[in-house]
Motif scaffolding. Structure first.
Motif, PDB file in Angstrom:
ATOM      1  N   TYR A  72       0.803  -1.225   0.000  1.00 15.75           N
ATOM      2  CA  TYR A  72       0.000   0.000   0.000  1.00 15.75           C
ATOM      3  C   TYR A  72       0.838   1.277   0.000  1.00 15.75           C
ATOM      4  N   PHE A  73       2.049   1.197  -0.529  1.00 16.22           N
ATOM      5  CA  PHE A  73       2.919   2.373  -0.508  1.00 16.22           C
ATOM      6  C   PHE A  73       3.704   2.517  -1.811  1.00 16.22           C
ATOM      7  N   VAL A  74       3.521   3.645  -2.470  1.00 16.17           N
ATOM      8  CA  VAL A  74       4.305   4.007  -3.647  1.00 16.17           C
ATOM      9  C   VAL A  74       5.090   5.252  -3.267  1.00 16.17           C
ATOM     10  N   SER A  75       6.402   5.117  -3.239  1.00 20.09           N
ATOM     11  CA  SER A  75       7.221   6.257  -2.816  1.00 20.09           C
ATOM     12  C   SER A  75       7.460   7.215  -3.971  1.00 20.09           C
ATOM     13  N   GLU A  76       7.842   8.406  -3.584  1.00 18.40           N
ATOM     14  CA  GLU A  76       8.164   9.439  -4.568  1.00 18.40           C
ATOM     15  C   GLU A  76       9.544   9.984  -4.236  1.00 18.40           C
ATOM     16  N   ASP A  77      10.468   9.791  -5.160  1.00 24.71           N
ATOM     17  CA  ASP A  77      11.842  10.289  -5.022  1.00 24.71           C
ATOM     18  C   ASP A  77      12.595   9.725  -3.829  1.00 24.71           C
ATOM     19  N   ASN A  78      12.280   8.512  -3.425  1.00 18.07           N
ATOM     20  CA  ASN A  78      12.986   7.869  -2.328  1.00 18.07           C
ATOM     21  C   ASN A  78      12.882   6.360  -2.520  1.00 18.07           C
ATOM     22  N   LYS A 115      -1.180   2.063  -4.666  1.00 19.54           N
ATOM     23  CA  LYS A 115      -1.326   2.493  -3.272  1.00 19.54           C
ATOM     24  C   LYS A 115      -2.401   1.673  -2.557  1.00 19.54           C
ATOM     25  N   HIS A 116      -3.173   0.900  -3.318  1.00 18.88           N
ATOM     26  CA  HIS A 116      -4.244   0.075  -2.759  1.00 18.88           C
ATOM     27  C   HIS A 116      -3.951  -1.417  -2.908  1.00 18.88           C
ATOM     28  N   ARG A 117      -2.697  -1.757  -3.150  1.00 22.15           N
ATOM     29  CA  ARG A 117      -2.342  -3.164  -3.366  1.00 22.15           C
ATOM     30  C   ARG A 117      -1.333  -3.653  -2.343  1.00 22.15           C
ATOM     31  N   MET A 118      -1.458  -4.931  -2.042  1.00 25.47           N
ATOM     32  CA  MET A 118      -0.504  -5.609  -1.176  1.00 25.47           C
ATOM     33  C   MET A 118       0.722  -5.978  -2.022  1.00 25.47           C
ATOM     34  N   HIS A 119       1.902  -5.782  -1.501  1.00 22.60           N
ATOM     35  CA  HIS A 119       3.134  -6.125  -2.220  1.00 22.60           C
ATOM     36  C   HIS A 119       3.371  -7.623  -2.113  1.00 22.60           C
ATOM     37  N   ASN A 120       3.708  -8.254  -3.232  1.00 19.88           N
ATOM     38  CA  ASN A 120       4.020  -9.679  -3.270  1.00 19.88           C
ATOM     39  C   ASN A 120       5.288  -9.833  -4.083  1.00 19.88           C
ATOM     40  N   LEU A 121       6.333 -10.333  -3.485  1.00 20.16           N
ATOM     41  CA  LEU A 121       7.643 -10.410  -4.132  1.00 20.16           C
ATOM     42  C   LEU A 121       7.610 -11.141  -5.470  1.00 20.16           C
ATOM     43  N   CYS A 122       6.781 -12.163  -5.586  1.00 23.14           N
ATOM     44  CA  CYS A 122       6.783 -12.987  -6.800  1.00 23.14           C
ATOM     45  C   CYS A 122       5.730 -12.588  -7.837  1.00 23.14           C
ATOM     46  N   CYS A 123       4.622 -12.015  -7.416  1.00 20.88           N
ATOM     47  CA  CYS A 123       3.499 -11.834  -8.351  1.00 20.88           C
ATOM     48  C   CYS A 123       3.082 -10.386  -8.604  1.00 20.88           C
ATOM     49  N   ASP A 124       3.098  -9.552  -7.610  1.00 17.77           N
ATOM     50  CA  ASP A 124       2.621  -8.173  -7.758  1.00 17.77           C
ATOM     51  C   ASP A 124       3.591  -7.261  -7.028  1.00 17.77           C
ATOM     52  N   ASN A 125       4.599  -6.797  -7.768  1.00 13.44           N
ATOM     53  CA  ASN A 125       5.703  -6.088  -7.139  1.00 13.44           C
ATOM     54  C   ASN A 125       6.046  -4.804  -7.897  1.00 13.44           C
ATOM     55  N   CYS A 126       7.217  -4.273  -7.655  1.00 12.26           N
ATOM     56  CA  CYS A 126       7.641  -3.020  -8.287  1.00 12.26           C
ATOM     57  C   CYS A 126       7.680  -3.133  -9.809  1.00 12.26           C
ATOM     58  N   HIS A 127       8.066  -4.276 -10.324  1.00  9.99           N
ATOM     59  CA  HIS A 127       8.079  -4.479 -11.771  1.00  9.99           C
ATOM     60  C   HIS A 127       6.651  -4.422 -12.327  1.00  9.99           C
ATOM     61  N   SER A 128       5.695  -4.966 -11.587  1.00  8.66           N
ATOM     62  CA  SER A 128       4.291  -4.949 -12.007  1.00  8.66           C
ATOM     63  C   SER A 128       3.755  -3.523 -12.040  1.00  8.66           C
ATOM     64  N   HIS A 129       4.184  -2.708 -11.086  1.00  6.63           N
ATOM     65  CA  HIS A 129       3.789  -1.288 -11.048  1.00  6.63           C
ATOM     66  C   HIS A 129       4.281  -0.572 -12.307  1.00  6.63           C
ATOM     67  N   VAL A 130       5.535  -0.781 -12.664  1.00  6.28           N
ATOM     68  CA  VAL A 130       6.095  -0.159 -13.870  1.00  6.28           C
ATOM     69  C   VAL A 130       5.379  -0.690 -15.112  1.00  6.28           C
ATOM     70  N   ALA A 131       5.119  -1.994 -15.144  1.00 12.71           N
ATOM     71  CA  ALA A 131       4.407  -2.590 -16.288  1.00 12.71           C
ATOM     72  C   ALA A 131       3.019  -1.976 -16.443  1.00 12.71           C
ATOM     73  N   MET A 132       2.323  -1.751 -15.331  1.00 10.44           N
ATOM     74  CA  MET A 132       1.001  -1.141 -15.424  1.00 10.44           C
ATOM     75  C   MET A 132       1.084   0.266 -16.021  1.00 10.44           C
ATOM     76  N   ALA A 133       2.064   1.042 -15.604  1.00  9.46           N
ATOM     77  CA  ALA A 133       2.234   2.391 -16.162  1.00  9.46           C
ATOM     78  C   ALA A 133       2.466   2.318 -17.672  1.00  9.46           C
ATOM     79  N   LEU A 134       3.338   1.405 -18.108  1.00 10.68           N
ATOM     80  CA  LEU A 134       3.617   1.266 -19.543  1.00 10.68           C
ATOM     81  C   LEU A 134       2.382   0.778 -20.300  1.00 10.68           C
ATOM     82  N   ASN A 135       1.614  -0.125 -19.698  1.00 17.80           N
ATOM     83  CA  ASN A 135       0.379  -0.602 -20.334  1.00 17.80           C
ATOM     84  C   ASN A 135      -0.656   0.515 -20.433  1.00 17.80           C
TER      85      ASN A 135
END
Length: 190
Positions: A72-78, A115-135
């Motif tokens: 539930y946390f997306v940081s900005e510049d950190n 900001k409304h998602r649980m972080h999951n190292l294998c399935c829904d992570n920082c790479h998934s966040h970037v992929a969603m932005a690109l999609n």
């Protein structure tokens, strides 16, 4: 008639200025600004063992880093694991709606969603966040961005920010590989 020409010139000029400004966005390592980039930094221990796996973020048109840093946390510049050691500069002209506002809207919308998602190292992570932005921005006319594709393409296309960034990325892996190789050779030579 002269008024019409003036209005037409006013309409054309902002587009020209916008394109001129957007195409000259510069990466500023001192200020940690990476406009239109995907950035990467190693995750201690995990990246030491598998140096192609690390923490990823996406930057706005002004270079502000957004990364899904935890539940539930997306940081900005950190970034969660320190300053970027690698970056992959993307072409803003490959955004479907074109322009910096479409880029920034997609980064913002993906960040708000994560900001409304649980972080999951294998399935829904920082790479998934970037992929969603690109999609969302339909980067390179694609909506099939995912963490595996980003991991591979980032490994291929990213540049290290400096010699220190290169060392922070690869030195722990090579040191561990050297220790494992030395120990296995020592045990096999007995």
């Amino acid at each position: 008639r002269g008024g019409v020409s003036l209005v037409m010139a006013d309409v054309v000029e902002p587009d020209t200025m916008k394109n001129f400004h957007g195409s000259f966005e510069r990466i500023d390592l001192d200020m940690c600004r990476f406009p239109y980039c995907i950035v990467w930094t190693p995750i201690p221990v995990l990246s030491w063992l598998l140096p192609f796996i690390g923490h990823m973020g996406i930057c706005t048109s002004s270079g502000v880093i957004r990364d899904f840093a935890g539940p539930y946390f997306v940081s900005e510049d950190n970034m969660a694991f320190g300053r970027p050691t690698k970056y992959w500069k993307l072409d803003v002209n490959k955004v479907y709606a074109s322009g910096s506002s479409a880029w920034d809207t997609a980064v913002h919308d993906a960040s708000e969603e994560y900001k409304h998602r649980m972080h999951n190292l294998c399935c829904d992570n920082c790479h998934s966040h970037v992929a969603m932005a690109l999609n969302l921005m339909r980067y390179d006319n694609s909506t099939s961005w995912n963490m595996v594709k980003l991991c591979v393409l980032s490994l291929v296309y990213s540049k290290h920010v400096s010699c220190a960034g290169f060392l922070k990325t690869w030195l722990p892996f090579f040191m561990l590989a050297g220790i494992v190789l030395t120990v296995s050779l020592a045990l096999n030579l007995r």
